[in-house]
Design a protein around this motif. Sequence first.
Motif, PDB file in Angstrom:
ATOM      1  N   ALA A  41     -79.319  67.181  74.874  1.00 41.55           N
ATOM      2  CA  ALA A  41     -79.387  68.770  75.076  1.00 41.55           C
ATOM      3  C   ALA A  41     -77.983  69.254  75.831  1.00 41.55           C
ATOM      4  O   ALA A  41     -77.648  70.435  75.682  1.00 41.55           O
ATOM      5  CB  ALA A  41     -80.540  69.045  76.024  1.00 41.55           C
ATOM      6  N   VAL A  42     -77.093  68.185  76.426  1.00 40.46           N
ATOM      7  CA  VAL A  42     -76.096  68.681  77.071  1.00 40.46           C
ATOM      8  C   VAL A  42     -74.929  69.437  76.227  1.00 40.46           C
ATOM      9  O   VAL A  42     -74.124  70.148  76.493  1.00 40.46           O
ATOM     10  CB  VAL A  42     -75.272  67.320  77.618  1.00 40.46           C
ATOM     11  N   TYR A  43     -75.030  69.079  74.848  1.00 40.84           N
ATOM     12  CA  TYR A  43     -74.144  69.642  74.005  1.00 40.84           C
ATOM     13  C   TYR A  43     -74.477  70.845  73.262  1.00 40.84           C
ATOM     14  O   TYR A  43     -73.938  71.562  72.126  1.00 40.84           O
ATOM     15  CB  TYR A  43     -73.980  68.642  72.860  1.00 40.84           C
ATOM     16  N   ALA A  44     -75.790  71.523  73.681  1.00 42.10           N
ATOM     17  CA  ALA A  44     -76.434  72.395  72.993  1.00 42.10           C
ATOM     18  C   ALA A  44     -75.617  73.775  72.959  1.00 42.10           C
ATOM     19  O   ALA A  44     -75.615  74.483  71.905  1.00 42.10           O
ATOM     20  CB  ALA A  44     -77.778  72.551  73.568  1.00 42.10           C
ATOM     21  N   ALA A  45     -74.925  73.951  74.081  1.00 39.33           N
ATOM     22  CA  ALA A  45     -74.342  75.089  74.209  1.00 39.33           C
ATOM     23  C   ALA A  45     -72.828  75.297  73.193  1.00 39.33           C
ATOM     24  O   ALA A  45     -72.827  76.017  72.499  1.00 39.33           O
ATOM     25  CB  ALA A  45     -73.703  75.375  75.634  1.00 39.33           C
ATOM     26  N   ILE A  83     -78.718  84.495  65.093  1.00 40.69           N
ATOM     27  CA  ILE A  83     -79.644  85.319  66.124  1.00 40.69           C
ATOM     28  C   ILE A  83     -80.173  84.207  67.097  1.00 40.69           C
ATOM     29  O   ILE A  83     -80.121  84.254  68.220  1.00 40.69           O
ATOM     30  CB  ILE A  83     -80.443  86.247  65.727  1.00 40.69           C
ATOM     31  N   GLN A  84     -80.603  83.165  66.466  1.00 35.14           N
ATOM     32  CA  GLN A  84     -81.237  82.018  67.382  1.00 35.14           C
ATOM     33  C   GLN A  84     -80.309  81.326  68.050  1.00 35.14           C
ATOM     34  O   GLN A  84     -80.615  80.921  69.246  1.00 35.14           O
ATOM     35  CB  GLN A  84     -82.115  80.838  66.358  1.00 35.14           C
ATOM     36  N   THR A 116     -79.179  81.829  77.547  1.00 35.51           N
ATOM     37  CA  THR A 116     -79.728  80.997  78.598  1.00 35.51           C
ATOM     38  C   THR A 116     -78.884  79.900  79.096  1.00 35.51           C
ATOM     39  O   THR A 116     -78.652  79.731  80.364  1.00 35.51           O
ATOM     40  CB  THR A 116     -80.968  80.306  78.153  1.00 35.51           C
ATOM     41  N   SER A 117     -78.085  79.118  78.302  1.00 35.85           N
ATOM     42  CA  SER A 117     -76.985  78.336  78.827  1.00 35.85           C
ATOM     43  C   SER A 117     -75.840  78.873  79.327  1.00 35.85           C
ATOM     44  O   SER A 117     -74.929  78.023  79.862  1.00 35.85           O
ATOM     45  CB  SER A 117     -76.785  77.338  77.650  1.00 35.85           C
ATOM     46  N   SER A 118     -75.414  80.186  78.771  1.00 35.72           N
ATOM     47  CA  SER A 118     -74.315  80.492  79.255  1.00 35.72           C
ATOM     48  C   SER A 118     -74.630  81.994  79.779  1.00 35.72           C
ATOM     49  O   SER A 118     -74.036  82.963  79.186  1.00 35.72           O
ATOM     50  CB  SER A 118     -73.056  80.654  78.101  1.00 35.72           C
ATOM     51  N   GLU A 163     -75.850  89.286  73.783  1.00 36.90           N
ATOM     52  CA  GLU A 163     -77.097  90.401  73.684  1.00 36.90           C
ATOM     53  C   GLU A 163     -76.460  91.379  72.692  1.00 36.90           C
ATOM     54  O   GLU A 163     -77.196  91.889  71.574  1.00 36.90           O
ATOM     55  CB  GLU A 163     -77.223  91.100  75.173  1.00 36.90           C
ATOM     56  N   PHE A 164     -75.107  91.733  72.929  1.00 31.49           N
ATOM     57  CA  PHE A 164     -74.533  92.614  71.738  1.00 31.49           C
ATOM     58  C   PHE A 164     -74.588  92.113  70.544  1.00 31.49           C
ATOM     59  O   PHE A 164     -74.747  92.825  69.299  1.00 31.49           O
ATOM     60  CB  PHE A 164     -73.022  92.811  72.311  1.00 31.49           C
TER      61      PHE A 164
END
Length: 216
Positions: free
Chosen positions: A164-168, A188-189, A196-198, A206-207
């Motif tokens: 998960a550390v590479y998720a971002a 979008i996903q 959440t991660s950033s 969000e934009f």
Amino acid sequence: MEEQNNTQDILNQVHESTPDTLHPILDYIIKNGKMIAAGVAAIILIAGGISGFKYMNQQKLIKAQSEMGTILIKYSGAKQADALAAFEKDAPASMKPAVQLALAKAWMDAGHYADAKTVWAAIAKTSPKLSAVSGLGQAKCLMLEDKAGEAVTVLQKLKESVDAVYAASINRLLGEAAEKAGNIQVAIQAYQGLMTSSPQEASFFEFKIKELKAKL
């Protein structure tokens, strides 16, 4: 008696200065009463040979690092890639991952994305710990080849198999690739995951999400 004491002192010094793996040999000589100059000399020579071997390997590594540094400074693009590819053949094993990473980047800088993908794939095989980096590299090459759809497939599989550390990092590239490929839902996903991660970039993502939802 004094001579025996001197001999024992010498023996103790040799015992302390030799690697643990040689102690059984030394103990055998002591046990059988054959503590003679030739025996001590042989042990010292063996120990010296081990130290010499380590020194030679260290010098070889230093020389190889210097050669690689020269290549990175002297050349760029395809010339750098060619030089690194030739250097890799005889490079010390401990340097292989670094050489391959530099080689993949050199091919990408030169616009030789097919060659870069081959090297990225090789990195995953020779250095499993770098599999996430390898997957990201391959996906980036695909995007640069205008194959965003294939990049999305690679990144989605990668996301399921790595820590998960590479998720971002994966979501960031996945969002870009999916958006480019017209896969709005996946984009979008990916951006939602980045909110959440950033959190420092949450307003930007969000934009992006609002912008993408407007296209559905």
